[in-house]
Design an enzyme around this catalytic site. Structure first.
Site, PDB file in Angstrom:
ATOM      1  N   GLU A 265       8.373   0.104 -11.408  1.00  0.00           N
ATOM      2  CA  GLU A 265       8.645  -1.275 -11.813  1.00  0.00           C
ATOM      3  C   GLU A 265       7.637  -2.222 -11.179  1.00  0.00           C
ATOM      4  OE1 GLU A 265      13.086  -2.176 -12.448  1.00  0.00           O
ATOM      5  OE2 GLU A 265      13.059  -0.818 -10.726  1.00  0.00           O
ATOM      6  N   ARG A 267       3.196  -2.327  -9.545  1.00  0.00           N
ATOM      7  CA  ARG A 267       1.808  -2.046  -9.891  1.00  0.00           C
ATOM      8  C   ARG A 267       1.254  -0.874  -9.079  1.00  0.00           C
ATOM      9  NH1 ARG A 267      -2.576  -4.470 -12.204  1.00  0.00           N
ATOM     10  NH2 ARG A 267      -4.593  -3.899 -11.328  1.00  0.00           N
ATOM     11  N   SER A 285       3.423  -3.899  -5.245  1.00  0.00           N
ATOM     12  CA  SER A 285       2.017  -3.655  -5.554  1.00  0.00           C
ATOM     13  C   SER A 285       1.413  -2.668  -4.566  1.00  0.00           C
ATOM     14  CB  SER A 285       1.235  -4.974  -5.513  1.00  0.00           C
ATOM     15  OG  SER A 285      -0.116  -4.763  -5.876  1.00  0.00           O
ATOM     16  N   ALA A 308      11.220  -4.594  -3.874  1.00  0.00           N
ATOM     17  CA  ALA A 308      10.728  -5.575  -4.830  1.00  0.00           C
ATOM     18  C   ALA A 308       9.740  -6.530  -4.170  1.00  0.00           C
ATOM     19  CB  ALA A 308      11.899  -6.358  -5.417  1.00  0.00           C
ATOM     20  N   GLY A 331      -4.496  -4.161   8.727  1.00  0.00           N
ATOM     21  CA  GLY A 331      -4.544  -4.983   9.934  1.00  0.00           C
ATOM     22  C   GLY A 331      -3.235  -5.639  10.308  1.00  0.00           C
ATOM     23  N   ARG A 373      10.270  -3.367   7.970  1.00  0.00           N
ATOM     24  CA  ARG A 373      11.126  -4.492   7.637  1.00  0.00           C
ATOM     25  C   ARG A 373      10.691  -5.720   8.424  1.00  0.00           C
ATOM     26  NH1 ARG A 373      16.997  -2.585   9.513  1.00  0.00           N
ATOM     27  NH2 ARG A 373      17.470  -4.569   8.520  1.00  0.00           N
ATOM     28  N   GLN A 374      11.316  -6.842   8.151  1.00  0.00           N
ATOM     29  CA  GLN A 374      10.987  -8.087   8.844  1.00  0.00           C
ATOM     30  C   GLN A 374      12.191  -8.582   9.617  1.00  0.00           C
ATOM     31  OE1 GLN A 374       9.883 -11.496   6.358  1.00  0.00           O
ATOM     32  NE2 GLN A 374       8.336 -12.057   7.876  1.00  0.00           N
TER      33      GLN A 374
END
Length: 397
Positions: A265, A267, A285, A308, A331, A373-374
């Site tokens: 779903e 690129r 992407s 996503a 980086g 993750r953030q």
């Protein structure tokens, strides 16, 4: 001269050995017969090549027969270069049919597909100009449109591995054309005839303008492969059986693709490869060698999830997760707590990871079982040992 009708399989094999024994003979890396589309304005310009059968490191007996059929039709085959392309004639077809005579009756279905090509041509009238034969004697940068297409076919049919074909300079060989279905139009021809065509209602309904056609214009996918929008997969992409390409933000470029059932779903850029069981989430992407990886081709392992709108610019191993909306680049600074680092090391015993808490993305490339993750409080990117199993819905793949 002409090839006399071969009456037995033994005689056919003897003829093949005789052909191969000629001075300077070289077995081709690849070969095939294509119907070509020529320019509407410049008939000497080949715009695309449609190969019914592609031979890649195989069927050397058929290659030998095709070479002799050309020679007997007064075409001098040049073995000295990396590729050779010639226009076919009725004489060529007659010679090939005579040589393949022992196999003509049984050439149906999956049997003797090169013979089937010649059988079809033998029933056609005046094949000159529209049909060309291509031999690649080395996998070097392609010099002709026919050679580019033969390599794109080899990739899309899975005969050659992704990133395993030399396509250097392919963009310079192909023309930028208007695609109407599977028919290419020269842009100069459309410009010169625009007024008349529009007033007469004959101006074509253009699907796209590109140097490459769409995958589905040339390739029949596996039964359990789904492509919901034909514009989403470019010719030269390779889709393993079970791949699903959804509409919307998905796209698979040439020399990129999947190695097993994959949900796409997002690129997959040129040179990127995605392993079996992985999920490229909506708008995600995977960067290509020309889009931010400094020439480092990206491989995504098996059963890995790209959330996503995430961006991945480093190779990932098996069982990884990249959370939605974050970018993991070479980086990118990523924090790993001491206990999580120990768990990641245990899952990757061959990895040489320093005992520290902050890593660059490039230092973690290819590792298995990592969850990126953030931290919602600090905003910093962190990595943990993944505890979730990524599993596709088998009914969909």
């Amino acid at each position: 001269m002409a090839i006399e009708t071969v009456t037995s399989t033994e005689a056919f094999k003897s003829l093949v050995e005789e052909i191969k024994a000629q001075e300077g003979y070289r077995e081709p890396v690849a070969f095939g017969i294509a119907r070509v589309d020529r320019g509407q304005k410049n008939a000497d310009k080949v715009l695309q090549a449609n190969y019914a059968v592609v031979n890649w490191r195989e069927n050397y007996g058929s290659a030998a027969i095709f070479i002799r059929a050309l020679q007997e039709a007064r075409v001098e085959v040049d073995f000295s270069g990396s590729e050779f392309v010639a226009t076919l004639s009725d004489e060529f077809v007659a010679n090939a049919m005579a040589a393949f005579a022992p196999y003509v009756a049984e050439a149906v279905g999956e049997a003797h597909r090169n013979v089937q090509v010649v059988k079809v041509l033998s029933a056609m009238e005046d094949i000159g100009k529209d049909f060309r034969i291509t031999f690649l004697f080395e996998d070097e940068a392609p010099k002709s449109v026919e050679a580019v297409y033969l390599k794109l076919y080899a990739l899309s049919l899975g005969k050659a591995p992704l990133r395993g074909v030399n396509l250097n300079g392919a963009f310079g060989v192909l023309s930028n054309v208007a695609w109407v279905g599977n028919k290419p139009y020269e842009l100069d021809y459309l410009r010169e005839n625009e007024i008349e065509m529009k007033l007469k209602g004959t101006f074509p309904d253009i699907d796209s303008v590109d140097k490459f056609p769409r995958y589905l214009q040339h390739v029949i996918p596996a039964d359990n492969t789904r492509i919901l929008d034909s514009s989403k997969v470019r010719m030269g992409a390779q889709l393993a059986p079970g791949t699903t390409v959804m509409p919307g933000a998905s796209y698979i470029n040439f020399n990129a693709g999947t190695l097993g059932p994959v949900m796409v779903e997002g690129r997959i850029s040129s040179s990127a490869v995605v392993g079996s069981g992985s999920d490229v989430g909506g708008g995600a992407s995977i960067l290509g060698v020309l889009s931010g990886t400094d020439g480092n081709p990206i491989s995504i392992g098996e059963n890995t999830l790209l959330g996503a709108n995430s961006v991945t610019g480093v190779p990932l191993g098996d069982g990884c997760i990249v959370d939605a909306g974050i970018a993991i680049l070479a980086g990118t600074k990523i924090r790993i707590d001491e206990d999580q680092l120990a768990r990641i090391k245990a899952a990757n015993p061959e990895a040489d990871l320093e005992d520290k808490t902050v890593f660059k993305g490039a230092e973690l490339q290819g590792l298995n079982g990592v969850h990126y993750r953030q931290d919602s409080l600090t905003g910093e990117l962190i990595a943990r040992r993944s505890t979730r199993e990524v599993k596709l819905n088998e009914e969909l793949h």
